[in-house]
Design a protein around this motif. Structure first.
Motif, PDB file in Angstrom:
ATOM      1  N   ASP A  69       0.743  -1.172  -0.082  1.00 44.81           N
ATOM      2  CA  ASP A  69       0.008   0.144  -0.215  1.00 44.81           C
ATOM      3  C   ASP A  69       0.860   1.283  -0.049  1.00 44.81           C
ATOM      4  O   ASP A  69       0.472   2.224  -0.740  1.00 44.81           O
ATOM      5  CB  ASP A  69      -0.971  -0.123   1.019  1.00 44.81           C
ATOM      6  N   LEU A  70       2.071   1.133   0.568  1.00 46.18           N
ATOM      7  CA  LEU A  70       3.026   2.266   0.475  1.00 46.18           C
ATOM      8  C   LEU A  70       3.485   2.802  -0.824  1.00 46.18           C
ATOM      9  O   LEU A  70       3.565   3.598  -1.532  1.00 46.18           O
ATOM     10  CB  LEU A  70       4.155   2.118   1.509  1.00 46.18           C
ATOM     11  N   HIS A  71       3.590   1.391  -1.641  1.00 49.50           N
ATOM     12  CA  HIS A  71       4.007   1.797  -3.162  1.00 49.50           C
ATOM     13  C   HIS A  71       3.046   2.226  -3.779  1.00 49.50           C
ATOM     14  O   HIS A  71       3.194   3.115  -4.677  1.00 49.50           O
ATOM     15  CB  HIS A  71       4.146   0.246  -3.444  1.00 49.50           C
ATOM     16  N   ALA A  72       1.742   2.059  -3.775  1.00 50.56           N
ATOM     17  CA  ALA A  72       0.417   2.678  -4.201  1.00 50.56           C
ATOM     18  C   ALA A  72       0.501   4.003  -3.969  1.00 50.56           C
ATOM     19  O   ALA A  72       0.297   4.789  -4.978  1.00 50.56           O
ATOM     20  CB  ALA A  72      -0.660   1.847  -3.849  1.00 50.56           C
ATOM     21  N   ILE A  82     -10.447   3.607   3.460  1.00 51.70           N
ATOM     22  CA  ILE A  82     -10.790   3.375   2.018  1.00 51.70           C
ATOM     23  C   ILE A  82      -9.382   2.549   1.403  1.00 51.70           C
ATOM     24  O   ILE A  82      -9.456   1.855   0.357  1.00 51.70           O
ATOM     25  CB  ILE A  82     -11.027   4.637   1.216  1.00 51.70           C
ATOM     26  N   VAL A  83      -8.299   2.814   1.939  1.00 46.99           N
ATOM     27  CA  VAL A  83      -7.034   2.276   1.425  1.00 46.99           C
ATOM     28  C   VAL A  83      -6.957   1.000   1.948  1.00 46.99           C
ATOM     29  O   VAL A  83      -6.849  -0.008   1.110  1.00 46.99           O
ATOM     30  CB  VAL A  83      -5.724   3.258   2.115  1.00 46.99           C
ATOM     31  N   HIS A  84      -7.055   0.526   3.210  1.00 43.78           N
ATOM     32  CA  HIS A  84      -7.030  -0.731   3.714  1.00 43.78           C
ATOM     33  C   HIS A  84      -8.029  -1.905   3.031  1.00 43.78           C
ATOM     34  O   HIS A  84      -8.012  -2.936   3.088  1.00 43.78           O
ATOM     35  CB  HIS A  84      -6.763  -1.030   4.800  1.00 43.78           C
ATOM     36  N   SER A  85      -9.266  -0.903   3.156  1.00 44.98           N
ATOM     37  CA  SER A  85     -10.454  -1.806   2.398  1.00 44.98           C
ATOM     38  C   SER A  85     -10.136  -2.382   0.996  1.00 44.98           C
ATOM     39  O   SER A  85     -10.559  -3.273   0.846  1.00 44.98           O
ATOM     40  CB  SER A  85     -11.844  -1.150   2.827  1.00 44.98           C
ATOM     41  N   THR A  86      -9.793  -1.371   0.343  1.00 45.60           N
ATOM     42  CA  THR A  86      -9.463  -1.533  -1.052  1.00 45.60           C
ATOM     43  C   THR A  86      -8.599  -2.430  -1.433  1.00 45.60           C
ATOM     44  O   THR A  86      -8.491  -3.600  -2.015  1.00 45.60           O
ATOM     45  CB  THR A  86      -9.222  -0.188  -1.946  1.00 45.60           C
ATOM     46  N   TYR A  87      -7.556  -2.565  -0.540  1.00 47.46           N
ATOM     47  CA  TYR A  87      -6.355  -3.212  -0.233  1.00 47.46           C
ATOM     48  C   TYR A  87      -6.999  -4.797  -0.367  1.00 47.46           C
ATOM     49  O   TYR A  87      -6.751  -5.777  -1.090  1.00 47.46           O
ATOM     50  CB  TYR A  87      -5.308  -2.962   0.642  1.00 47.46           C
ATOM     51  N   SER A 135      -2.138  -1.451  -8.241  1.00 48.35           N
ATOM     52  CA  SER A 135      -2.862  -0.417  -9.189  1.00 48.35           C
ATOM     53  C   SER A 135      -4.171  -0.054  -8.712  1.00 48.35           C
ATOM     54  O   SER A 135      -4.565   1.371  -9.011  1.00 48.35           O
ATOM     55  CB  SER A 135      -2.919  -1.290 -10.501  1.00 48.35           C
ATOM     56  N   LYS A 136      -5.116  -0.885  -8.206  1.00 45.93           N
ATOM     57  CA  LYS A 136      -6.468  -0.740  -7.813  1.00 45.93           C
ATOM     58  C   LYS A 136      -6.158   0.337  -6.545  1.00 45.93           C
ATOM     59  O   LYS A 136      -7.034   1.602  -6.544  1.00 45.93           O
ATOM     60  CB  LYS A 136      -7.082  -1.933  -7.071  1.00 45.93           C
ATOM     61  N   VAL A 137      -5.296   0.164  -5.470  1.00 43.62           N
ATOM     62  CA  VAL A 137      -5.234   1.071  -4.454  1.00 43.62           C
ATOM     63  C   VAL A 137      -4.662   2.490  -4.809  1.00 43.62           C
ATOM     64  O   VAL A 137      -4.937   3.400  -4.621  1.00 43.62           O
ATOM     65  CB  VAL A 137      -4.140   0.607  -3.383  1.00 43.62           C
ATOM     66  N   GLY A 184      -5.412   3.857  -7.668  1.00 43.85           N
ATOM     67  CA  GLY A 184      -6.386   4.719  -8.273  1.00 43.85           C
ATOM     68  C   GLY A 184      -7.247   5.408  -7.159  1.00 43.85           C
ATOM     69  O   GLY A 184      -7.737   6.514  -7.216  1.00 43.85           O
ATOM     70  N   VAL A 185      -7.445   4.624  -6.225  1.00 43.62           N
ATOM     71  CA  VAL A 185      -8.287   5.259  -4.967  1.00 43.62           C
ATOM     72  C   VAL A 185      -7.553   6.388  -4.367  1.00 43.62           C
ATOM     73  O   VAL A 185      -8.275   7.219  -4.038  1.00 43.62           O
ATOM     74  CB  VAL A 185      -8.669   4.108  -3.841  1.00 43.62           C
ATOM     75  N   VAL A 186      -6.431   6.398  -4.022  1.00 46.94           N
ATOM     76  CA  VAL A 186      -5.327   7.343  -3.576  1.00 46.94           C
ATOM     77  C   VAL A 186      -5.308   8.651  -4.391  1.00 46.94           C
ATOM     78  O   VAL A 186      -5.718   9.622  -3.983  1.00 46.94           O
ATOM     79  CB  VAL A 186      -4.146   6.922  -3.164  1.00 46.94           C
ATOM     80  N   LYS A 187      -5.214   8.469  -5.619  1.00 47.15           N
ATOM     81  CA  LYS A 187      -5.248   9.522  -6.534  1.00 47.15           C
ATOM     82  C   LYS A 187      -6.430  10.185  -6.357  1.00 47.15           C
ATOM     83  O   LYS A 187      -6.496  11.524  -6.607  1.00 47.15           O
ATOM     84  CB  LYS A 187      -5.037   9.022  -7.890  1.00 47.15           C
ATOM     85  N   ASP A 188      -7.734   9.535  -6.503  1.00 48.39           N
ATOM     86  CA  ASP A 188      -8.933  10.060  -6.214  1.00 48.39           C
ATOM     87  C   ASP A 188      -9.079  11.245  -5.032  1.00 48.39           C
ATOM     88  O   ASP A 188      -9.771  12.241  -5.116  1.00 48.39           O
ATOM     89  CB  ASP A 188     -10.125   8.896  -6.253  1.00 48.39           C
ATOM     90  N   ARG A 189      -8.514  10.635  -3.915  1.00 46.23           N
ATOM     91  CA  ARG A 189      -8.544  11.557  -2.688  1.00 46.23           C
ATOM     92  C   ARG A 189      -7.754  12.520  -2.787  1.00 46.23           C
ATOM     93  O   ARG A 189      -7.874  13.594  -2.314  1.00 46.23           O
ATOM     94  CB  ARG A 189      -8.239  10.081  -1.226  1.00 46.23           C
TER      95      ARG A 189
END
Length: 281
Positions: free
Chosen positions: A29-32, A231-236, A262-264, A266-271
């Motif tokens: 998740d840090l990488h994402a 939202i980060v860890h639930s997506t993960y 890749s999925k995480v 996208g969520v982080v970029k949105d936030r």
């Protein structure tokens, strides 16, 4: 731009800007988060809850950030989030954290001030930023569940700032940790009163469920750091489950985690765009 965290947040308070803090658990998740921040050319804060710091050790958390700093375009600030332990804060400071939060909000005001003052005094010589909390963040998470008496008192905020002198202050104004059945109601009037009473940068917790327009309004009223975790860890976790469920016997971590990252991301970029709408193309 300065890389000193306290100076940065003070400047953000003046400029009505905000630093995003993301709760991370491991290298994936840090990488994402790093990749998403690179897309938008932004610094960010990587935050470790006490269970993460305990599992990985504060030493290894520091080394993990050091590794990813080599691919980050901007500074990654390492933060200990919601520690109720003065000793854990001290250990994180010794191991090179940029910032620690001593959360005495579960205790009476005098105890909260005393805990915060002890951490502040320890952190000063190391140049580490200290976050305090007044009021309570609703919802069920790592910390606790609160259903009433959650708003930060203006007089309590002033008292902890004057008597303990933390660098930044998290204030309970109606937000909630995690996903909630109803939309959190931010008490903007209380936020205005607090912001008018102190010049310290303010922190908004519970960033997952807050509408974009409320985030942006809060930033104009003194919020200089916002915490985002659920939202980060639930997506993960949901993405890992989905990938493994396709064929558990043939599941291969490098392939699975590439998709998760890749999925995480996208969520982080949105936030990040919610916090920095001017960067939206």
């Amino acid at each position: 731009m300065t890389t000193n965290l306290t100076e940065l947040l003070n400047q953000y308070r003046k400029d009505s800007r905000c630093l995003a803090g993301f709760n991370i658990n491991d290298i994936y998740d840090l990488h994402a988060v790093t990749l998403a921040a690179n897309e938008l050319d932004l610094p960010f804060m990587a935050m470790t809850y006490p269970p993460v710091a305990a599992l990985n050790t504060t030493y290894l958390c520091r080394k993990m950030i050091d590794g990813f700093q080599n691919i980050a375009k901007n500074k990654i600030y390492l933060h200990l989030d919601h520690s109720t332990s003065v000793d854990l804060c001290k250990r994180a400071i010794d191991d090179g954290y940029d910032s620690v939060m001593i959360d005495g909000s579960h205790f009476d005001l005098a105890t909260n001030i005393a805990m915060t003052r002890e951490v502040v005094n320890y952190a000063r010589s190391a140049g580490v930023t200290v976050e305090a909390e007044i009021g309570k963040i609703m919802g069920r998470g790592v910390e606790a569940k609160f259903e009433r008496d959650f708003l930060a008192s203006v007089s309590d905020v002033v008292a902890i700032c004057e008597e303990a002198n933390p660098d930044i202050v998290a204030v309970g104004i109606g937000t909630a940790h995690g996903f909630t059945s109803t939309q959190p109601k931010i008490h903007f009037d209380r936020l205005r009163e607090i912001a008018a009473s102190i010049s310290h940068p303010l922190v908004l917790h519970g960033g997952t469920g807050i509408p974009d327009e409320d985030i942006q309004k809060a930033i104009t009223l003194g919020i200089s750091k916002i915490n985002i975790g659920t939202i980060v860890h639930s997506t993960y976790m949901n993405c890992v489950h989905s990938e493994i469920s396709k064929d558990i016997d043939s599941a291969y971590p490098p392939v699975i985690m590439k998709n998760v990252i890749s999925k995480v991301q996208g969520v982080v970029k949105d936030r990040l765009l919610a916090i920095n709408p001017h960067l939206a193309s």
